[in-house]
Design an enzyme around this catalytic site. Structure first.
Site, PDB file in Angstrom:
ATOM      1  N   SER A  88      57.087  66.845  82.793  1.00 14.57           N
ATOM      2  CA  SER A  88      56.716  67.639  81.618  1.00 14.57           C
ATOM      3  C   SER A  88      56.789  66.776  80.372  1.00 14.57           C
ATOM      4  O   SER A  88      55.905  66.842  79.506  1.00 14.57           O
ATOM      5  CB  SER A  88      57.670  68.824  81.446  1.00 14.57           C
ATOM      6  OG  SER A  88      57.531  69.723  82.500  1.00 14.57           O
ATOM      7  N   ARG A  97      60.342  63.447  93.156  1.00 15.66           N
ATOM      8  CA  ARG A  97      59.161  62.629  92.889  1.00 15.66           C
ATOM      9  C   ARG A  97      59.440  61.218  93.379  1.00 15.66           C
ATOM     10  O   ARG A  97      59.349  60.922  94.536  1.00 15.66           O
ATOM     11  CB  ARG A  97      58.822  62.658  91.395  1.00 15.66           C
ATOM     12  CG  ARG A  97      58.267  63.991  90.950  1.00 15.66           C
ATOM     13  CD  ARG A  97      58.365  64.189  89.485  1.00 15.66           C
ATOM     14  NE  ARG A  97      59.748  64.383  89.070  1.00 15.66           N
ATOM     15  CZ  ARG A  97      60.131  64.716  87.856  1.00 15.66           C
ATOM     16  NH1 ARG A  97      59.232  64.871  86.919  1.00 15.66           N
ATOM     17  NH2 ARG A  97      61.386  64.905  87.564  1.00 15.66           N
ATOM     18  N   HIS A 101      54.934  71.050  89.177  1.00 15.65           N
ATOM     19  CA  HIS A 101      55.745  72.242  89.453  1.00 15.65           C
ATOM     20  C   HIS A 101      54.963  73.223  90.332  1.00 15.65           C
ATOM     21  O   HIS A 101      55.497  73.784  91.277  1.00 15.65           O
ATOM     22  CB  HIS A 101      56.088  72.991  88.154  1.00 15.65           C
ATOM     23  CG  HIS A 101      56.976  72.268  87.198  1.00 15.65           C
ATOM     24  ND1 HIS A 101      56.615  72.034  85.891  1.00 15.65           N
ATOM     25  CD2 HIS A 101      58.226  71.763  87.326  1.00 15.65           C
ATOM     26  CE1 HIS A 101      57.609  71.421  85.256  1.00 15.65           C
ATOM     27  NE2 HIS A 101      58.589  71.226  86.104  1.00 15.65           N
TER      28      HIS A 101
HETATM   29  P1  ADP Z   1      64.969  70.296  84.942  1.00 17.02           P
HETATM   30  O1  ADP Z   1      65.400  70.265  83.514  1.00 17.02           O
HETATM   31  O2  ADP Z   1      65.758  71.246  85.794  1.00 17.02           O
HETATM   32  O3  ADP Z   1      64.792  68.956  85.595  1.00 17.02           O
HETATM   33  P2  ADP Z   1      62.070  70.456  85.090  1.00 17.02           P
HETATM   34  O4  ADP Z   1      61.181  71.564  84.642  1.00 17.02           O
HETATM   35  O5  ADP Z   1      61.871  69.117  84.496  1.00 17.02           O
HETATM   36  O6  ADP Z   1      63.539  70.998  84.846  1.00 17.02           O
HETATM   37  O7  ADP Z   1      61.977  70.293  86.662  1.00 17.02           O
HETATM   38  C1  ADP Z   1      62.316  71.344  87.538  1.00 17.02           C
HETATM   39  C2  ADP Z   1      62.195  70.845  88.972  1.00 17.02           C
HETATM   40  O8  ADP Z   1      60.844  70.515  89.257  1.00 17.02           O
HETATM   41  C3  ADP Z   1      63.007  69.576  89.281  1.00 17.02           C
HETATM   42  O9  ADP Z   1      63.471  69.667  90.602  1.00 17.02           O
HETATM   43  C4  ADP Z   1      61.990  68.476  89.179  1.00 17.02           C
HETATM   44  O10 ADP Z   1      62.329  67.385  90.000  1.00 17.02           O
HETATM   45  C5  ADP Z   1      60.759  69.188  89.707  1.00 17.02           C
HETATM   46  N1  ADP Z   1      59.538  68.574  89.203  1.00 17.02           N
HETATM   47  C6  ADP Z   1      59.197  68.327  87.927  1.00 17.02           C
HETATM   48  N2  ADP Z   1      57.992  67.711  87.860  1.00 17.02           N
HETATM   49  C7  ADP Z   1      57.589  67.564  89.148  1.00 17.02           C
HETATM   50  C8  ADP Z   1      56.444  66.961  89.767  1.00 17.02           C
HETATM   51  N3  ADP Z   1      55.499  66.350  89.075  1.00 17.02           N
HETATM   52  N4  ADP Z   1      56.374  66.996  91.109  1.00 17.02           N
HETATM   53  C9  ADP Z   1      57.365  67.570  91.823  1.00 17.02           C
HETATM   54  N5  ADP Z   1      58.463  68.123  91.321  1.00 17.02           N
HETATM   55  C10 ADP Z   1      58.580  68.122  90.001  1.00 17.02           C
END
Ligand code: ADP
Length: 160
Positions: free
Chosen positions: A129, A91, A18
């Site tokens: 996460s 990703r 993130h």
């Molecule tokens: P959501 O429930 O909206 O998916 P997340 O916190 O899991 O919430 O993810 C928020 C955003 O961050 C999403 O667009 C997800 O693809 C991106 N994201 C999560 N982990 C990564 C990562 N390791 N690298 C890049 N983007 C990520």
């Protein structure tokens, strides 16, 4: 028109993936609003306040980021805060289908808001996460996946 971007997510908890996305956007937009979704049905490990406090600490060196909490439709909140871009991370290929559906639906709901996809550094392209939480729960080393404030919060929460 000012380029204001909203980065919505659950951030349960904030990972280096993130943060990588946030850092890439800092020079591209005038303002970035990291918006933590209030979605109790996802049964998050950390409370909204804990997730916000981690994000505030980890973004404190940027002068164009803000941390918000929102409920309901992402595009409605984007409208409310004047954001014309939605930021999402892509990703692996597995993200693509869901993210494409979301982007199309959001465009249908509000054609003025453009979804902006970013690709993180390769080392974070398989990081989520939920996976990081699972490794943490099982006692694995997650230092390379999470910023210090996340690690501290998880330790505090679990009494480690
Ligand atoms: P959501 O429930 O909206 O998916 P997340 O916190 O899991 O919430 O993810 C928020 C955003 O961050 C999403 O667009 C997800 O693809 C991106 N994201 C999560 N982990 C990564 C990562 N390791 N690298 C890049 N983007 C990520």
């Amino acid at each position: 028109m000012a380029k204001i971007a909203m980065y919505p997510g659950t951030f349960d908890p904030l990972t280096n993936g993130h943060l990588d996305i946030i850092k890439r956007c800092v020079p591209l937009f005038e303002k970035i609003i990291v918006a933590v979704a209030k979605n109790p049905s996802k049964k998050p490990m950390l409370s909204i306040e804990e997730r916000v406090s981690i994000l505030e600490e980890e973004t404190s060196t940027f002068d164009n980021t803000e941390i918000h909490v929102f409920e309901g439709l992402t595009v409605e909140y984007a409208n409310k805060i004047g954001a014309n871009y939605l930021l999402r991370g892509l990703r692996a290929v597995s993200d693509f289908e869901f993210e494409l559906q979301m982007a199309m639906m959001n465009r249908e709901l509000n054609p003025e808001v453009e979804t902006f996809f970013l690709v993180p550094d390769a080392q974070y392209s398989f990081l989520s996460s939920s996976l990081a939480k699972e490794v943490y729960r099982l006692g694995g080393n997650v230092e390379q996946f999470m910023p210090n404030s996340t690690l501290r919060m998880l330790d505090q929460k679990t009494g480690k």
